[in-house]
Design an enzyme around this catalytic site. Structure first.
Site, PDB file in Angstrom:
ATOM      1  N   HIS A  18    -100.772   9.578 -17.799  1.00 27.83           N
ATOM      2  CA  HIS A  18    -100.840   8.683 -16.621  1.00 27.83           C
ATOM      3  C   HIS A  18    -101.481   9.481 -15.483  1.00 27.83           C
ATOM      4  O   HIS A  18    -102.656   9.803 -15.540  1.00 27.83           O
ATOM      5  CB  HIS A  18     -99.429   8.169 -16.339  1.00 27.83           C
ATOM      6  CG  HIS A  18     -99.338   7.065 -15.333  1.00 27.83           C
ATOM      7  ND1 HIS A  18    -100.411   6.353 -14.892  1.00 27.83           N
ATOM      8  CD2 HIS A  18     -98.259   6.534 -14.679  1.00 27.83           C
ATOM      9  CE1 HIS A  18    -100.007   5.444 -14.014  1.00 27.83           C
ATOM     10  NE2 HIS A  18     -98.709   5.542 -13.872  1.00 27.83           N
ATOM     11  N   HIS A  57    -108.421   3.349 -21.450  1.00 26.88           N
ATOM     12  CA  HIS A  57    -107.446   2.770 -20.540  1.00 26.88           C
ATOM     13  C   HIS A  57    -106.747   1.629 -21.254  1.00 26.88           C
ATOM     14  O   HIS A  57    -107.384   0.904 -22.007  1.00 26.88           O
ATOM     15  CB  HIS A  57    -108.152   2.244 -19.279  1.00 26.88           C
ATOM     16  CG  HIS A  57    -107.211   2.029 -18.142  1.00 26.88           C
ATOM     17  ND1 HIS A  57    -106.476   0.882 -18.021  1.00 26.88           N
ATOM     18  CD2 HIS A  57    -106.877   2.820 -17.094  1.00 26.88           C
ATOM     19  CE1 HIS A  57    -105.727   0.976 -16.936  1.00 26.88           C
ATOM     20  NE2 HIS A  57    -105.947   2.144 -16.350  1.00 26.88           N
ATOM     21  N   ASP A  85    -109.560   8.685 -13.488  1.00 27.87           N
ATOM     22  CA  ASP A  85    -109.286  10.120 -13.468  1.00 27.87           C
ATOM     23  C   ASP A  85    -110.459  10.985 -13.898  1.00 27.87           C
ATOM     24  O   ASP A  85    -110.425  12.205 -13.740  1.00 27.87           O
ATOM     25  CB  ASP A  85    -108.094  10.434 -14.380  1.00 27.87           C
ATOM     26  CG  ASP A  85    -106.791   9.984 -13.764  1.00 27.87           C
ATOM     27  OD1 ASP A  85    -106.686  10.088 -12.531  1.00 27.87           O
ATOM     28  OD2 ASP A  85    -105.901   9.535 -14.497  1.00 27.87           O
TER      29      ASP A  85
END
Ligand code: ACO
Length: 450
Positions: free
Chosen positions: A296, A335, A391
């Protein structure tokens, strides 16, 4: 269901809100049902479909006999389970769409301040000028920490991970504000929301200074939210710290991009813990814990480590080969919701260039860009719809801004705090919400005796 489809209004009595649903008219209306035949008994059931969903409890009516508990749905990881109705954030993962309260992320990310976005996420509309002034004043005047919290942070080892410090300190705040337990008092609830948004950057900066062995820097009320954060991180002997406007702007965009992302792991944690009607500090501490994990909020740290390990553009093909062989994952790729380019990654990529114009180019960006190019041309990633997520590029920017990797998830947590709080509050005021308590499918031994 579109974000605008559900409106909430106060219900009489306990001050909670009741969801009033105006579902989109999909299909012919009266035929919005699912017919299910249980082949064990031959019985057919009509299950209503509302907003593209069936109530899982309807399945309980499907029984093989009087002793049967009823059919349950099995969904580890909640791949196809909606746990709430929400009017906050809308995502279409196939199309790569992200909207806060209906506003596309591309339209607001670079035009609005983080505090305006926090207000929007929490309240449903952007603030008027006077509301914005009052909101910024409130946040700015709640950034200080009780002096005892400083001592509390002092107690951590010098090499304590700042995310661990953030998690514990946010939890500890509940002991400083015991009135926070009155979660159905709107004024008290609002006070804790302000405190959590205002104090999280201060705790984050203190955690950073603690690890660096530097004295804590108190908040500066003259500065913007991201500007003050930079001040608390980097101020040394100067009388007044002046943040670099480009870095202040970049941090603002990064916080905005992280402000909410509907029912992700940490937000669901916030809602689940909040559903027991605990105080928001305890629920937020749990959410920070969820964000800490490498799948995460910890992923951007892993991305930087991975790019450092790759080391050079020429080593990319070998790395991709090992990913495809299942040795490890390509961090920052894939994702649960996006099966397309994460719209936040696209915006971050732009911000990176702006940051590098101040900090100098982070050489990892060239490896990242080439890695993205090769992966998006490779059938392994294309067929699995694996694209860069938020990210993939954020860590490279943070590193260029001189943040140690341990601070990356902490920065994520600062940005996500308004979303956690908005979702927590929405759950609390939703008359349909109950304490979260999933079922299990028991696979252990039958009754036995010693
Ligand atoms: N690299 C290589 N293969 C991958 C990756 C990846 N990053 N992600 C998924 N896959 C593959 C899986 O091996 C699987 O392949 P298979 O069908 O041959 O078995 C397939 O794609 C589906 O993967 P799942 O694990 O089922 O996908 P899920 O939706 O559960 O996982 C997750 C999503 C956790 C984000 C995953 O893509 C991942 O681990 N990515 C790397 C970590 C990361 O970047 N996390 C940040 C997410 S964004 C955020 O939290 C803010």
């Amino acid at each position: 269901m579109g974000a605008a489809d559900v409106v909430t209004k106060p219900a009489s009595g306990d001050g909670r809100m009741k969801a009033v649903t105006e579902p989109p008219q999909i299909g012919p209306g009266t035929n919005d049902t699912l017919s299910v035949t249980d082949n064990r008994t031959g019985t057919t059931y009509e299950i209503p479909i509302e907003n593209g969903a069936v109530h899982a409890t309807e399945l309980r009516k499907i029984r093989s006999g009087p002793e049967d508990f009823g059919l349950v749905s099995y969904d580890p990881g909640f791949l196809n389970t909606a746990a709430c109705r929400s009017a906050i954030t809308y995502i279409d993962g196939d199309k790569g769409i992200l909207r806060y309260r209906g506003y596309p992320i591309e339209e607001i990310a670079e035009k609005k301040t983080f505090l305006e976005i926090a207000y929007l996420v929490l309240n449903g509309e952007f603030p008027t000028r006077s509301q914005a002034d009052a909101w910024v004043f409130e946040i700015t005047h709640h950034t200080f920490l009780h002096e005892n919290i400083k001592k509390f942070i002092d107690g951590f080892q010098h090499d304590a991970h700042p995310m661990g410090i953030l998690l514990s300190t946010i939890g500890a705040l509940s002991t400083f504000y015991p009135e926070a337990k009155k979660i159905f008092d709107a004024d008290i609830r609002q006070k804790q929301i302000v405190r959590l948004i205002a104090k999280t950057p201060t705790i984050a900066a203190f955690a950073f200074r603690h690890a660096a062995g530097l004295p804590y820097v108190y908040p500066d009320n003259d500065l913007s939210y991201p500007g003050n954060f930079l001040n608390m991180l980097w101020k040394t002997t100067e009388l007044k710290y002046t943040p670099d406007p480009a870095l202040e702007r970049a941090l603002n965009v990064l916080f905005v991009l992280h402000a909410d992302h509907e029912q992700n792991c940490s937000t669901s944690t916030m809602r689940v813990v909040g559903s027991s009607q605990t105080d928001p500090y305890s629920a937020a501490a749990a959410a920070v814990g969820a964000l800490y994990g490498p799948l995460h909020g910890g992923a951007n740290e892993q991305v930087v480590r991975m790019l450092q390990e790759i080391g050079s553009v020429k080593n990319i093909p070998e790395h991709i080969k090992r990913v495809k062989a299942g040795e490890f994952r390509l961090m920052g790729f894939g994702h649960r919701v996006y099966r397309n380019y994460d719209p936040r990654a696209r915006i971050i990529k732009r911000v990176a260039e702006e940051v590098f114009s101040v900090t100098g180019r982070n050489p990892l960006i060239d490896i990242a860009i080439e890695l993205e190019k090769i992966a998006l041309d490779d059938d392994y990633f294309v067929s699995r719809k694996l694209y860069p997520n938020v990210d993939f590029y954020s860590g490279i920017i943070y590193q260029a801004m001189r943040f140690p990797v341990e601070m990356f998830p902490v920065l994520f947590a600062i940005g996500r705090m308004p979303g956690w709080l908005a979702q927590w509050q929405e759950g609390l005021l939703d008359a349909e919400q109950k304490i979260a308590r999933p079922l299990q499918i028991y696979v252990g031994p039958k009754e036995r005796h010693v």
